[in-house]
Design a protein around this motif. Sequence first.
Motif, PDB file in Angstrom:
ATOM      1  N   PRO A  45      -4.628 -54.572  42.536  1.00  0.00           N
ATOM      2  CA  PRO A  45      -4.404 -54.234  40.964  1.00  0.00           C
ATOM      3  C   PRO A  45      -5.884 -54.289  40.362  1.00  0.00           C
ATOM      4  N   ASN A  46      -6.393 -53.367  39.288  1.00  0.00           N
ATOM      5  CA  ASN A  46      -7.362 -53.066  38.720  1.00  0.00           C
ATOM      6  C   ASN A  46      -7.508 -54.576  37.773  1.00  0.00           C
ATOM      7  N   PHE A  47      -8.532 -55.091  37.668  1.00  0.00           N
ATOM      8  CA  PHE A  47      -8.624 -56.313  36.712  1.00  0.00           C
ATOM      9  C   PHE A  47     -10.125 -56.022  35.899  1.00  0.00           C
ATOM     10  N   ASP A  48     -10.114 -56.273  34.608  1.00  0.00           N
ATOM     11  CA  ASP A  48     -11.184 -56.405  33.879  1.00  0.00           C
ATOM     12  C   ASP A  48     -11.067 -57.755  33.080  1.00  0.00           C
ATOM     13  N   ILE A  49     -11.997 -58.744  33.124  1.00  0.00           N
ATOM     14  CA  ILE A  49     -11.934 -60.024  32.327  1.00  0.00           C
ATOM     15  C   ILE A  49     -12.288 -59.579  31.061  1.00  0.00           C
ATOM     16  N   ARG A  50     -12.873 -58.575  30.656  1.00  0.00           N
ATOM     17  CA  ARG A  50     -13.160 -58.316  29.137  1.00  0.00           C
ATOM     18  C   ARG A  50     -12.095 -57.979  28.342  1.00  0.00           C
ATOM     19  N   LEU A  51     -11.068 -57.646  29.015  1.00  0.00           N
ATOM     20  CA  LEU A  51      -9.723 -57.123  28.042  1.00  0.00           C
ATOM     21  C   LEU A  51      -8.896 -58.131  27.622  1.00  0.00           C
ATOM     22  N   GLY A  52      -9.175 -59.447  28.260  1.00  0.00           N
ATOM     23  CA  GLY A  52      -8.571 -60.757  27.649  1.00  0.00           C
ATOM     24  C   GLY A  52      -7.069 -60.503  27.865  1.00  0.00           C
ATOM     25  N   GLU A  53      -6.560 -61.194  26.591  1.00  0.00           N
ATOM     26  CA  GLU A  53      -5.034 -61.238  26.518  1.00  0.00           C
ATOM     27  C   GLU A  53      -4.335 -59.876  25.816  1.00  0.00           C
ATOM     28  N   THR A  54      -5.273 -59.020  25.241  1.00  0.00           N
ATOM     29  CA  THR A  54      -4.848 -57.696  24.454  1.00  0.00           C
ATOM     30  C   THR A  54      -4.315 -56.613  25.560  1.00  0.00           C
ATOM     31  N   GLY A  55      -4.957 -56.761  26.787  1.00  0.00           N
ATOM     32  CA  GLY A  55      -4.690 -55.638  27.837  1.00  0.00           C
ATOM     33  C   GLY A  55      -5.544 -54.377  27.336  1.00  0.00           C
ATOM     34  N   GLU A  56      -6.193 -54.332  26.492  1.00  0.00           N
ATOM     35  CA  GLU A  56      -6.951 -53.048  26.005  1.00  0.00           C
ATOM     36  C   GLU A  56      -8.162 -53.453  25.145  1.00  0.00           C
ATOM     37  N   PHE A  57      -9.017 -52.536  25.088  1.00  0.00           N
ATOM     38  CA  PHE A  57     -10.217 -52.419  24.426  1.00  0.00           C
ATOM     39  C   PHE A  57     -10.034 -52.058  22.946  1.00  0.00           C
ATOM     40  N   VAL A  58     -10.563 -52.875  22.015  1.00  0.00           N
ATOM     41  CA  VAL A  58     -10.199 -52.607  20.514  1.00  0.00           C
ATOM     42  C   VAL A  58     -11.465 -51.938  19.959  1.00  0.00           C
ATOM     43  N   ASP A  59     -11.043 -50.728  19.210  1.00  0.00           N
ATOM     44  CA  ASP A  59     -11.985 -50.285  18.373  1.00  0.00           C
ATOM     45  C   ASP A  59     -11.613 -50.075  16.971  1.00  0.00           C
ATOM     46  N   GLU A 286      -8.671 -47.497  49.436  1.00  0.00           N
ATOM     47  CA  GLU A 286      -9.303 -48.615  48.564  1.00  0.00           C
ATOM     48  C   GLU A 286     -10.768 -48.506  48.539  1.00  0.00           C
ATOM     49  N   TRP A 287     -11.276 -47.982  47.497  1.00  0.00           N
ATOM     50  CA  TRP A 287     -12.751 -47.820  47.265  1.00  0.00           C
ATOM     51  C   TRP A 287     -13.080 -48.842  46.028  1.00  0.00           C
ATOM     52  N   TYR A 288     -13.502 -49.855  46.069  1.00  0.00           N
ATOM     53  CA  TYR A 288     -13.614 -50.835  44.698  1.00  0.00           C
ATOM     54  C   TYR A 288     -14.959 -50.798  44.337  1.00  0.00           C
ATOM     55  N   GLU A 289     -15.128 -50.795  42.782  1.00  0.00           N
ATOM     56  CA  GLU A 289     -16.324 -51.404  42.150  1.00  0.00           C
ATOM     57  C   GLU A 289     -15.928 -52.779  41.924  1.00  0.00           C
ATOM     58  N   ILE A 290     -16.709 -53.623  42.174  1.00  0.00           N
ATOM     59  CA  ILE A 290     -16.422 -55.079  41.863  1.00  0.00           C
ATOM     60  C   ILE A 290     -17.737 -55.716  41.285  1.00  0.00           C
ATOM     61  N   LEU A 291     -17.316 -56.536  40.189  1.00  0.00           N
ATOM     62  CA  LEU A 291     -18.480 -57.292  39.670  1.00  0.00           C
ATOM     63  C   LEU A 291     -18.041 -58.691  39.595  1.00  0.00           C
ATOM     64  N   VAL A 292     -18.898 -59.513  40.387  1.00  0.00           N
ATOM     65  CA  VAL A 292     -18.588 -60.873  40.395  1.00  0.00           C
ATOM     66  C   VAL A 292     -19.943 -61.603  39.731  1.00  0.00           C
ATOM     67  N   ASP A 293     -19.140 -62.834  39.207  1.00  0.00           N
ATOM     68  CA  ASP A 293     -20.482 -63.497  38.419  1.00  0.00           C
ATOM     69  C   ASP A 293     -21.497 -64.008  39.448  1.00  0.00           C
ATOM     70  N   ALA A 294     -23.000 -63.884  39.257  1.00  0.00           N
ATOM     71  CA  ALA A 294     -23.605 -64.130  40.184  1.00  0.00           C
ATOM     72  C   ALA A 294     -23.956 -65.603  40.118  1.00  0.00           C
ATOM     73  N   HIS A 295     -23.322 -66.521  39.286  1.00  0.00           N
ATOM     74  CA  HIS A 295     -23.697 -68.122  39.178  1.00  0.00           C
ATOM     75  C   HIS A 295     -22.442 -68.490  39.881  1.00  0.00           C
ATOM     76  N   SER A 296     -21.279 -68.082  39.404  1.00  0.00           N
ATOM     77  CA  SER A 296     -20.090 -68.969  39.957  1.00  0.00           C
ATOM     78  C   SER A 296     -19.235 -68.213  40.939  1.00  0.00           C
ATOM     79  N   LEU A 299     -14.419 -63.704  39.600  1.00  0.00           N
ATOM     80  CA  LEU A 299     -14.172 -62.099  39.454  1.00  0.00           C
ATOM     81  C   LEU A 299     -14.239 -61.646  37.830  1.00  0.00           C
ATOM     82  N   LEU A 300     -15.099 -60.604  37.673  1.00  0.00           N
ATOM     83  CA  LEU A 300     -15.302 -60.223  36.473  1.00  0.00           C
ATOM     84  C   LEU A 300     -14.577 -58.774  36.230  1.00  0.00           C
ATOM     85  N   LEU A 301     -14.575 -57.928  37.352  1.00  0.00           N
ATOM     86  CA  LEU A 301     -14.033 -56.796  37.172  1.00  0.00           C
ATOM     87  C   LEU A 301     -13.828 -55.988  38.665  1.00  0.00           C
ATOM     88  N   ARG A 302     -12.577 -55.492  38.724  1.00  0.00           N
ATOM     89  CA  ARG A 302     -12.356 -54.778  40.132  1.00  0.00           C
ATOM     90  C   ARG A 302     -11.548 -53.651  39.794  1.00  0.00           C
TER      91      ARG A 302
END
Length: 305
Positions: A45-59, A286-296, A299-302
């Motif tokens: 599944p896609n994942f984006d830590i920035r979405l938090g609990e809302t599941g969507e971006f807020v404008d 499966e062709w993923y764009e993935i962001l992982v925290d470079a210190h820890s 997973l930040l985004l998939r």
Amino acid sequence: MRKSLFVGLLGLVLAVGSMFPFLKSDAAANRNLARGGKSPTSVLPNFDIRLGETGEFVDYDLNAAEGASKAAQNATTSARASAFADFRSKLGPELADNLRGSINQAGAVKNLFIDGAPLSAPQSDSADNIARNFLKGNPELFALSASGVANLKLTNEDSDGPINFLEYFQTIGGIKVYEGAVQVAVDKHGQVLSVREGFLAANQRLNLRPALSEQQGLNTAFAHAGRKLDSQFVEMRARGDVGESSIFANPLGPDYEDVTSELNVVRVGDKNRLAWRVFAEVGPEEWYEILVDAHSGELLLRHNL
């Protein structure tokens, strides 16, 4: 007549999208067809830590009472909403009524324009200088200091017509901010028509030396793609500087596209995080764009492209 033409051109400005996704090559698609005998793996599944609990971006629509009220109640967006109101107060009555603006949850200006009029007076200078000077002249509105504007990297300029479309990316220490685009439209009279911003990084200090080496970052990214490896990735093309990407041979075999890796700064809530951004093909679908925290290594985004 001139105003009708202007409104038409402004509509063209607003139709321009802010981002274009990485796409699979035709060669990759053809190889996937050739793998028809293989059972496709389950897609993660896609994942984006920035979405938090809302599941969507807020404008927040600053022209709507509800949007302006909600933006004023949020610590991240209240300063920008106040700056928008201040900018509008300096315009004449008709221009103020036609000013349109919205901000995203990171407090950046998602869209700013005046319906039927430019945002600035005519100037005789390059479109790049005009755009940068407008941003520097309104630091509270655009959340960019003078040094922040100077560090914007011009990545594209389209001047095939009466409007110059300029796209910049925010950089910190030479590292690109993920989805940190700034787009400015300037007409042939040197007038700024519109500004759009993405997820700009917060103005705070950040350790830009990754705790995870690039090799560790690549192995961690593949693990988040469901392919746990302990590979030594073979570099095919080295980056020229810290803001560029490197290319590695895919350890899953020659039938898979090469792996791309680069450092990015990612805005997560009110914090900046350093991340390894990896593009990896790991299966037929499966062709993923993935962001992982470079210190820890978190997973930040998939995102399956």
